[in-house]
Scaffold this active site. Structure first.
Site, PDB file in Angstrom:
ATOM      1  CE  LYS A  60     -11.090  18.296 -47.988  1.00 13.43           C
ATOM      2  NZ  LYS A  60     -12.000  17.944 -46.913  1.00 13.43           N
ATOM      3  CB  THR A 104     -17.018  39.097 -29.185  1.00 20.00           C
ATOM      4  OG1 THR A 104     -17.840  39.995 -29.927  1.00 20.00           O
ATOM      5  CG2 THR A 104     -15.861  39.867 -28.574  1.00 20.00           C
ATOM      6  CG  HIS A 105     -21.029  37.022 -29.720  1.00 25.80           C
ATOM      7  ND1 HIS A 105     -21.847  36.450 -28.783  1.00 25.80           N
ATOM      8  CD2 HIS A 105     -20.668  38.242 -29.236  1.00 25.80           C
ATOM      9  CE1 HIS A 105     -21.996  37.295 -27.763  1.00 25.80           C
ATOM     10  NE2 HIS A 105     -21.284  38.387 -28.005  1.00 25.80           N
ATOM     11  CB  SER A 111      -9.171  13.455 -49.100  1.00 28.66           C
ATOM     12  OG  SER A 111     -10.211  12.665 -49.632  1.00 28.66           O
ATOM     13  CE  LYS A 155      -0.695   1.442  -9.747  1.00 26.50           C
ATOM     14  NZ  LYS A 155      -2.036   1.176  -9.171  1.00 26.50           N
ATOM     15  CD  GLN A 194      -4.677  -3.694  -9.435  1.00 23.09           C
ATOM     16  OE1 GLN A 194      -3.957  -4.104  -8.529  1.00 23.09           O
ATOM     17  NE2 GLN A 194      -5.345  -4.517 -10.219  1.00 23.09           N
ATOM     18  CG  ASN A 253      -8.456  16.728 -45.063  1.00 23.42           C
ATOM     19  OD1 ASN A 253      -9.020  17.678 -45.605  1.00 23.42           O
ATOM     20  ND2 ASN A 253      -8.665  15.464 -45.410  1.00 23.42           N
ATOM     21  CD  GLU A 272      -9.933  17.855 -38.821  1.00 23.42           C
ATOM     22  OE1 GLU A 272     -11.050  17.351 -38.958  1.00 23.42           O
ATOM     23  OE2 GLU A 272      -9.089  17.872 -39.727  1.00 23.42           O
ATOM     24  CG  ASN A 277      -1.955  -1.144   1.115  1.00 20.97           C
ATOM     25  OD1 ASN A 277      -2.018  -1.837   0.091  1.00 20.97           O
ATOM     26  ND2 ASN A 277      -2.723  -1.358   2.162  1.00 20.97           N
TER      27      ASN A 277
HETATM   28  N1  ARG Z   1      -1.429  -3.503  -7.515  1.00 20.07           N
HETATM   29  C1  ARG Z   1      -1.916  -2.756  -6.406  1.00 20.07           C
HETATM   30  C2  ARG Z   1      -2.352  -1.353  -6.876  1.00 20.07           C
HETATM   31  O1  ARG Z   1      -1.993  -0.995  -7.931  1.00 20.07           O
HETATM   32  C3  ARG Z   1      -0.851  -2.606  -5.358  1.00 20.07           C
HETATM   33  C4  ARG Z   1      -1.365  -2.452  -3.979  1.00 20.07           C
HETATM   34  C5  ARG Z   1      -2.021  -3.695  -3.531  1.00 20.07           C
HETATM   35  N2  ARG Z   1      -2.355  -3.665  -2.143  1.00 20.07           N
HETATM   36  C6  ARG Z   1      -3.200  -4.543  -1.622  1.00 20.07           C
HETATM   37  N3  ARG Z   1      -3.432  -4.422  -0.345  1.00 20.07           N
HETATM   38  N4  ARG Z   1      -3.809  -5.438  -2.336  1.00 20.07           N
HETATM   39  O2  ARG Z   1      -3.056  -0.673  -6.211  1.00 20.07           O
END
Ligand code: ARG
Length: 459
Positions: free
Chosen positions: A283, A155-156, A277, A325, A322, A285, A290, A110
């Site tokens: 064209k 503006t607008h 295109s 990420k 988790q 583009n 975009e 953790n």
């Molecule tokens: N893979 C977990 C995460 O990304 C790591 C922490 C896991 N901790 C646990 N008590 N299961 O959050």
């Protein structure tokens, strides 16, 4: 396959669980942060007499070997190892034996994941700042050449008052400067170490959190462990900061798309950063701006995703976390690529001052100047001046000319108090240069603004 946490289990995990539970497919990106964190932790445990010098030597050597195995591509990432923390620790123990099993003393995954992910985000804050500065630099290069290039300020999306192109680009410089300040302040606020918080409540081992914080480049240690192991504000902040930055990039992109159309013709994007295109041979583009506009949406999605993950979590760590990420990794990659390609597109685009100036002669852009003239020179109340100017605009429409080209006699027919000196008020260039109030568009003021951004960049 035996799990590191299998002691209290009798049955083994299903492979479906392995797939569902694992983060190793994406958190392996954090291998460097993880190994550096472990090295710092081991050094601290050794200083505190929890590990012997010999164990420390073995752990250091083993971790360095793991690092080079990962970097050379021979490391085996297995979904059954669940996450990078366990995969690395398992490999370490396979290489060095019993000393490897001591590394996790006074630590939990953790606080480990909180350290790894936080350090990744902190590093990315600074890298994005550097990329933003390079982008600002390119915008400044273009702006410096166009402090006298007049285009219609809108503006607008309607022609409003004449401004110069450097002033227009200066608006984006102001936005990017604020973005930089946001990434920097987030970095400063979040640069504190979670290491040593262990699972949630700290540890009975005699550890030195300040030592690991210093070794890992943090400014200090966090205050409350229960908060620290479940805090993902640093991740939310980078997502918000990238979202805001992408919103700015998207607005500039929208303008580049419009400006490169036949209707505007204010800029031409280089062939290098335009596409063709598959059916219409003529064209060219503007796919780059975009896509920048489009990618902004998915970054917002990552921000909303993580806000939603976090909103219902009881303290402290929950596995929901988790999910923090992938959205951040994606947003960071999107930001990095977007900054790079926008910089190149701006560097290589051709500005077309002639078309900008031509457009400035449409829409009676100096109408406000006529009203201001009537107020300043003829002492006419602004509301009345506004009305008289309206008449002059109507007359110009009737004559099919722009107000800046109207002859004096027509103006005097509308109001006899108007004198010859009005003509210089009607000139588009003079109109732009008349706006000398602080932050205004006059070339003189625009140049000061560019100087301000240059000194912000330290160039
Ligand atoms: N893979 C977990 C995460 O990304 C790591 C922490 C896991 N901790 C646990 N008590 N299961 O959050």
């Amino acid at each position: 396959m035996e799990k590191m946490w299998s002691g209290r289990f009798i049955g083994s995990a299903s492979s479906l669980l392995d797939q569902f539970n694992a983060s190793i497919m994406f958190d392996r990106k954090l291998y460097r942060e993880d190994i550096e964190g472990s090295l710092a932790h081991a050094a601290m445990l050794t200083k505190q007499g929890i590990l012997t010098t010999e164990e420390f030597r073995q752990i250091t050597e083993g971790l360095n070997q793991v690092m080079s195995e990962i970097e050379s591509g021979v490391f085996e990432w297995k979904i059954s190892d669940e996450d990078l923390h366990m995969a690395i620790e398992k490999r370490l123990t396979a290489i060095i034996g019993d000393a490897g099993k001591k590394l996790h003393t006074a630590r939990s995954r953790n606080d480990q994941v909180a350290v790894d992910f936080r350090r990744y985000v902190l590093r990315k804050n600074l890298e994005i700042v550097d990329a933003l500065k390079l982008l600002m630099h390119e915008v400044l290069v273009v702006a410096s050449k166009h402090t006298e290039t007049i285009l219609p300020g809108m503006t607008h999306l309607q022609h409003a008052q004449p401004i110069n192109f450097a002033f227009h680009l200066g608006a984006y410089l102001a936005m990017f400067k604020r973005d930089i300040e946001r990434f920097e302040s987030s970095h400063k606020r979040n640069n504190i170490s979670p290491l040593g918080c262990a699972a949630l409540a700290g540890t009975p081992h005699n550890i030195d959190r300040n030592m690991t914080a210093e070794l890992l480049g943090f400014d200090g240690v966090s205050t409350n462990c229960l908060d620290t192991v479940s805090d993902r504000d640093f991740a939310l902040e980078i997502l918000f900061n990238i979202s805001t930055m992408m919103m700015h990039i998207s607005r500039l992109s929208e303008e580049l798309v419009m400006w490169s159309s036949y209707e505007f013709g204010f800029v031409e994007l280089s062939d290098e950063y335009s596409t063709g295109s598959s059916i219409m041979p003529q064209k060219k583009n503007p796919d780059v701006p975009e896509l920048l506009r489009g990618k902004t949406g998915r970054v917002y999605g990552s921000l909303m995703g993580l806000l939603t993950v976090m909103k219902g979590l009881p303290l402290a760590y929950n596995k929901d976390t988790q999910e923090d990420k992938e959205g951040v990794f994606d947003a960071v990659e999107t930001a990095e690529l977007s900054l790079e390609i926008l910089k190149e597109a701006i560097k290589t685009m051709q500005v077309k001052p002639h078309n900008m100036e031509k457009a400035s002669k449409i829409g009676h852009l100096s109408a406000t100047d006529l009203a201001d003239y009537l107020v300043q020179k003829c002492n006419i109340p602004f509301r009345e001046a506004h009305f008289i100017t309206g008449k002059a605009v109507a007359k110009s429409e009737e004559l099919k000319i722009d107000l800046s080209d109207i002859e004096l006699q027509y103006l005097q027919e509308i109001d006899s108090r108007i004198d010859e000196d009005v003509l210089k008020f009607l000139s588009i260039t003079n109109s732009m240069n008349a706006r000398t109030s602080a932050g205004g568009t006059a070339t003189l003021r625009t140049k000061e603004q560019l100087e301000y951004f240059k000194s912000f960049l330290g160039v």
